[in-house]
Design a protein around this motif. Structure first.
Motif, PDB file in Angstrom:
ATOM      1  N   ALA A 222       0.830  -1.204   0.000  1.00 40.33           N
ATOM      2  CA  ALA A 222       0.000   0.000   0.000  1.00 40.33           C
ATOM      3  C   ALA A 222       0.864   1.253   0.000  1.00 40.33           C
ATOM      4  O   ALA A 222       2.042   1.219   0.361  1.00 40.33           O
ATOM      5  N   PRO A 223       0.291   2.394  -0.403  1.00 38.15           N
ATOM      6  CA  PRO A 223       1.045   3.655  -0.358  1.00 38.15           C
ATOM      7  C   PRO A 223       1.548   3.941   1.055  1.00 38.15           C
ATOM      8  O   PRO A 223       0.829   3.758   2.043  1.00 38.15           O
ATOM      9  N   GLY A 224       2.789   4.364   1.177  1.00 38.00           N
ATOM     10  CA  GLY A 224       3.355   4.714   2.476  1.00 38.00           C
ATOM     11  C   GLY A 224       3.870   3.552   3.286  1.00 38.00           C
ATOM     12  O   GLY A 224       4.238   3.728   4.448  1.00 38.00           O
ATOM     13  N   SER A 225       3.929   2.365   2.691  1.00 38.18           N
ATOM     14  CA  SER A 225       4.385   1.201   3.456  1.00 38.18           C
ATOM     15  C   SER A 225       5.913   1.082   3.493  1.00 38.18           C
ATOM     16  O   SER A 225       6.443   0.228   4.197  1.00 38.18           O
ATOM     17  N   ASN A 350       1.794  -0.619  -6.226  1.00 36.26           N
ATOM     18  CA  ASN A 350       0.609  -0.781  -5.391  1.00 36.26           C
ATOM     19  C   ASN A 350      -0.098  -2.052  -5.820  1.00 36.26           C
ATOM     20  O   ASN A 350       0.007  -2.466  -6.983  1.00 36.26           O
ATOM     21  N   PRO A 351      -0.859  -2.672  -4.939  1.00 34.65           N
ATOM     22  CA  PRO A 351      -1.530  -3.918  -5.318  1.00 34.65           C
ATOM     23  C   PRO A 351      -2.758  -3.711  -6.201  1.00 34.65           C
ATOM     24  O   PRO A 351      -3.262  -4.663  -6.790  1.00 34.65           O
ATOM     25  N   CYS A 352      -3.240  -2.460  -6.280  1.00 33.74           N
ATOM     26  CA  CYS A 352      -4.435  -2.163  -7.066  1.00 33.74           C
ATOM     27  C   CYS A 352      -4.489  -0.655  -7.314  1.00 33.74           C
ATOM     28  O   CYS A 352      -3.689   0.090  -6.743  1.00 33.74           O
ATOM     29  N   TYR A 356      -5.144  -0.393  -1.824  1.00 31.40           N
ATOM     30  CA  TYR A 356      -5.419  -1.048  -0.532  1.00 31.40           C
ATOM     31  C   TYR A 356      -5.952  -2.464  -0.675  1.00 31.40           C
ATOM     32  O   TYR A 356      -6.566  -2.994   0.257  1.00 31.40           O
ATOM     33  N   TYR A 357      -5.715  -3.100  -1.808  1.00 27.73           N
ATOM     34  CA  TYR A 357      -6.091  -4.503  -1.954  1.00 27.73           C
ATOM     35  C   TYR A 357      -5.222  -5.346  -1.013  1.00 27.73           C
ATOM     36  O   TYR A 357      -4.008  -5.158  -0.927  1.00 27.73           O
ATOM     37  N   ASN A 358      -5.836  -6.271  -0.291  1.00 22.44           N
ATOM     38  CA  ASN A 358      -5.149  -7.128   0.693  1.00 22.44           C
ATOM     39  C   ASN A 358      -4.598  -6.355   1.888  1.00 22.44           C
ATOM     40  O   ASN A 358      -3.751  -6.846   2.622  1.00 22.44           O
ATOM     41  N   LYS A 373      -7.197  -6.170 -13.875  1.00 25.68           N
ATOM     42  CA  LYS A 373      -6.794  -5.291 -14.982  1.00 25.68           C
ATOM     43  C   LYS A 373      -5.500  -4.567 -14.646  1.00 25.68           C
ATOM     44  O   LYS A 373      -4.618  -4.392 -15.502  1.00 25.68           O
ATOM     45  N   TYR A 374      -5.373  -4.130 -13.397  1.00 23.03           N
ATOM     46  CA  TYR A 374      -4.166  -3.420 -12.959  1.00 23.03           C
ATOM     47  C   TYR A 374      -2.955  -4.344 -13.005  1.00 23.03           C
ATOM     48  O   TYR A 374      -1.880  -3.966 -13.484  1.00 23.03           O
TER      49      TYR A 374
END
Length: 512
Positions: A222-225, A350-352, A356-358, A373-374
């Motif tokens: 996720a962003p900021g991880s 990013n996962p999506c 915030y996926y998962n 799609k991503y």
């Protein structure tokens, strides 16, 4: 009167000697032949002005200049200096008897001062090979050329200094650089350190494995991880440059004009992080007059692609062959150029689309099918070439707020260097292979054979995750590196289990 001076043309990361022949006879004209480009042709006006300002005259006779070999294109303004000296010698204004002993390069400004040029290091190496007594070049580039031993390198600021030196009226002092002393003195000065990172111990371990074996890696989170933060600190745990690696990397950056003024040798591995809007030519190299791309500038270092799915798909696909072969061949109708491209690919994503996926706490807001799609923006063959795929979970407040620093990069680097030493000993009979990531099928069968229990575990993973044959090879390479970090002679089941764990994107639940 016919006079010769000597310069060089850079092709790829090597140089070719260019003989500049000037014949000055009766008449009033100027001819420049030998496949010069526009910048070389424009040297006529720069030379006239530089000579006039410094008290010399451009000959009013018929001047014919040939740049041999005539089938190699001469590019750029670095030929100004040897052209000017040969023209003066042909006109009888300068003693030309010493011109053939020196290789000269330099761009002239209108007042005769010399401007810095590109590709100095490969030219200096070629000058030594060809037995020239010395290399005369702009003072800003002199330290770069002076790393080549057994060659007198003279840095000058103005064309008048060169003219007086060739005439025997001035003495120039050769620049001396203690290559090994400078090389080893600046290898430990890193801006970023792993001790700055709180938590993320599993990701640090994955990056340690990647550094120890030279493996490509991708971080998904996720962003900021902390993906970019960790990637920027990866160079601090890589093994130090060898002198040969440093020379190769410096040559590439020299040809591309990326070395700073006063630089001699690069002492730290490059970390290249291009923006996702980069074109495929800028990534792999090329252009009308080919130049090294980002994958070549990252040679012996790291190419970091932040937000991987945002890169143009065609840009990512052209990287597939260099990732396997570790060089890039740029072909044109009349010539082809090879550039090294032996780099570690480190990517983050990013996962999506929402990021915030998962995620353990925040819900994913993407509509159905958006995650798939991503993920499809990155092709399966490219992901197969990435050995380590690791998921990053955001660090909780309890760990962020801890004031005690984490393990410093220096400690991790010691383990990485020990593992690389094992690999160097292992592959000393295999030229061109220096780490586990470079192993081919023959070496895998020789050095990365698991025991019966490990083979059964690998079979289950291959069946359950539907892994490709290339992913099978990647798992074996990574497990060999993990075993080297443990000091184990053979690959054991825990080593294979950890390597399989680093295939996160192959697991069920991603993109469904």
């Amino acid at each position: 009167m016919l006079v010769k001076s000597f310069a060089a043309a850079v092709q790829g990361i090597s140089a070719t000697i260019v003989t500049i022949e000037v014949n000055c006879t009766k008449g009033v004209s100027f001819f420049l032949v030998g496949l010069p480009d526009v910048a070389v042709r424009e040297s006529h006006e720069r030379i006239i002005s530089a000579l006039q300002v410094n008290g010399y005259k451009f000959p009013g006779n018929r001047v014919v200049v040939n740049m041999a070999p005539a089938d190699i294109r001469k590019e750029g303004s670095a030929y100004d200096l040897p052209l000017a000296l040969a023209i003066l010698a042909a006109a009888g204004q300068v003693d030309g008897s010493r011109l053939d002993k020196y290789l000269m390069m330099g761009e002239l400004s209108l007042d005769g001062s010399l401007m810095p040029i590109k590709g100095v290091l490969p030219i200096a190496i070629k000058a030594r090979e060809e037995g020239f007594k010395g290399f005369i070049l702009p003072k800003q580039n002199v330290r770069e050329a002076a790393v080549v031993n057994n060659l007198a390198v003279y840095g000058v600021e103005n064309i008048k200094e060169v003219i007086e030196f060739i005439d025997g009226k001035r003495t120039l002092e050769a620049t001396q650089v203690n290559t090994r002393e400078e090389f080893y003195a600046h290898q430990e000065a890193f801006i970023f350190d792993f001790s700055d990172v709180r938590g993320q111990e599993n990701v640090k371990r994955a990056l340690e494995v990647a550094a120890a074996g030279g493996h490509n890696a991708i971080m998904i989170g996720a962003p900021g991880s902390g993906k970019s933060m960790l990637a920027k600190r990866l160079p601090s745990i890589l093994p130090p440059f060898t002198l040969n690696e440093s020379l190769e990397t410096t040559k590439i950056h020299s040809v591309a004009g990326k070395l700073g003024g006063g630089t001699s040798l690069m002492t730290q591995r490059p970390f290249r992080s291009p923006h996702h809007s980069i074109s495929h030519v800028a990534m792999v190299g090329g252009g009308a007059y080919p130049q090294p791309g980002e994958i070549s500038l990252a040679t012996n270092g790291i190419l970091f692609l932040d937000e991987l799915p945002e890169f143009n798909r065609s840009v990512l696909e052209v990287m597939r062959q260099p990732l396997e072969d570790r060089y890039i061949n740029i072909s044109r109708a009349k010539f082809s150029v090879n550039y090294p491209a032996s780099f570690m690919l480190v990517a983050s994503m990013n996962p999506c689309p929402c990021g915030y996926y998962n995620h353990p706490e925040r819900p994913c807001l993407c509509p159905p099918g958006a995650v798939q799609k991503y993920m499809n923006k990155i092709s399966g063959p490219l992901l197969d070439r990435i050995d380590i795929q690791i998921e990053i979970v955001p660090v909780p407040f309890e760990k962020i707020s801890i004031q005690t620093p984490s393990e410093p990069s220096a400690h991790v680097r010691e383990r990485v260097i020990k593992a690389r030493a094992i690999q160097e000993e292992r592959f000393k009979a295999h030229p061109g292979i220096y780490c586990n990531a470079q192993m081919e099928t023959k070496q895998l069968h020789q050095y990365a054979i698991p025991d019966a229990a490990g083979m059964q575990l690998l079979k289950q993973a291959m069946t359950r995750l539907s892994l490709s044959a290339r992913a099978y090879d990647r798992i074996l390479k990574v497990s060999r590196t993990i075993a080297d970090l443990d000091g184990a002679e053979k690959i054991e089941t825990p080593h294979l289990a950890e390597a399989i764990h680093y295939r996160n994107l192959d697991r069920e639940g991603w993109g469904t």
